[in-house]
Design a protein around this motif. Structure first.
Motif, PDB file in Angstrom:
ATOM      1  N   GLN A  25      -3.091   1.346   2.208  1.00  0.00           N
ATOM      2  CA  GLN A  25      -3.793   2.625   2.289  1.00  0.00           C
ATOM      3  C   GLN A  25      -2.804   3.734   1.957  1.00  0.00           C
ATOM      4  N   GLY A  26      -3.246   4.736   1.228  1.00  0.00           N
ATOM      5  CA  GLY A  26      -2.372   5.839   0.853  1.00  0.00           C
ATOM      6  C   GLY A  26      -1.870   6.607   2.062  1.00  0.00           C
ATOM      7  N   VAL A  27      -0.669   7.151   1.922  1.00  0.00           N
ATOM      8  CA  VAL A  27      -0.062   7.963   2.968  1.00  0.00           C
ATOM      9  C   VAL A  27       0.095   9.380   2.421  1.00  0.00           C
ATOM     10  N   ILE A  28      -0.526  10.343   3.084  1.00  0.00           N
ATOM     11  CA  ILE A  28      -0.374  11.738   2.673  1.00  0.00           C
ATOM     12  C   ILE A  28       1.016  12.197   3.105  1.00  0.00           C
ATOM     13  N   THR A  29       1.734  12.799   2.182  1.00  0.00           N
ATOM     14  CA  THR A  29       3.094  13.263   2.473  1.00  0.00           C
ATOM     15  C   THR A  29       3.050  14.507   3.363  1.00  0.00           C
ATOM     16  N   ASN A  30       4.203  14.861   3.925  1.00  0.00           N
ATOM     17  CA  ASN A  30       4.291  16.076   4.743  1.00  0.00           C
ATOM     18  C   ASN A  30       3.904  17.311   3.928  1.00  0.00           C
ATOM     19  N   LYS A  31       4.361  17.364   2.680  1.00  0.00           N
ATOM     20  CA  LYS A  31       4.003  18.489   1.806  1.00  0.00           C
ATOM     21  C   LYS A  31       2.501  18.462   1.511  1.00  0.00           C
ATOM     22  N   GLY A  32       1.935  17.262   1.366  1.00  0.00           N
ATOM     23  CA  GLY A  32       0.499  17.129   1.163  1.00  0.00           C
ATOM     24  C   GLY A  32      -0.284  17.582   2.383  1.00  0.00           C
TER      25      GLY A  32
END
Length: 118
Positions: free
Chosen positions: A6-13
């Motif tokens: 599953q995709g992981v949203i980055t901190n910047k995202g």
């Protein structure tokens, strides 16, 4: 066939998402990259802290981004090896980039559990 976690949203995202939810900006998905960097035993925190793929190999524009319902959006990504000047590689990572109109960030990263040759 490749399989990805599953995709992981980055901190910047996440920052971009929070600002969009607050109405201070709009998210536009701009491009995606394929890479062959390895993420052996990388923690979710390490993935969230990422600002780039480990080893990007190709870049393409986002073909389409659309609203599905109040909990889902759909991003269509189309990759081609027609212009590949190098040898093939295993796609082990995919990164999707987004902008608020001023700054572009690595929004989400997908890591392969089973890589595929490209």
């Amino acid at each position: 066939m490749a399989e990805f976690k599953q995709g992981v949203i980055t901190n910047k995202g996440l920052d971009l998402l929070a600002r969009a939810q607050a109405g201070t900006c709009k998210i536009t998905f701009t491009r995606f990259q394929l890479g062959d960097g390895t993420w052996d035993n990388a923690s979710m925190e390490a993935q969230m802290a990422s600002i780039a793929l480990k080893k990007p190999r190709a870049e393409f524009p986002v073909a389409k981004a659309e609203f599905v319902n109040n909990a889902t959006s759909k991003i269509t990504l189309v990759a081609s090896n027609a212009n590949n000047k190098d040898t093939g590689y295993f796609v082990r990572e995919i990164g999707v980039w987004a902008t608020d109109g001023k700054n572009e960030v690595l929004y989400v990263i997908f890591i392969a559990t089973t890589a595929d040759w490209f």
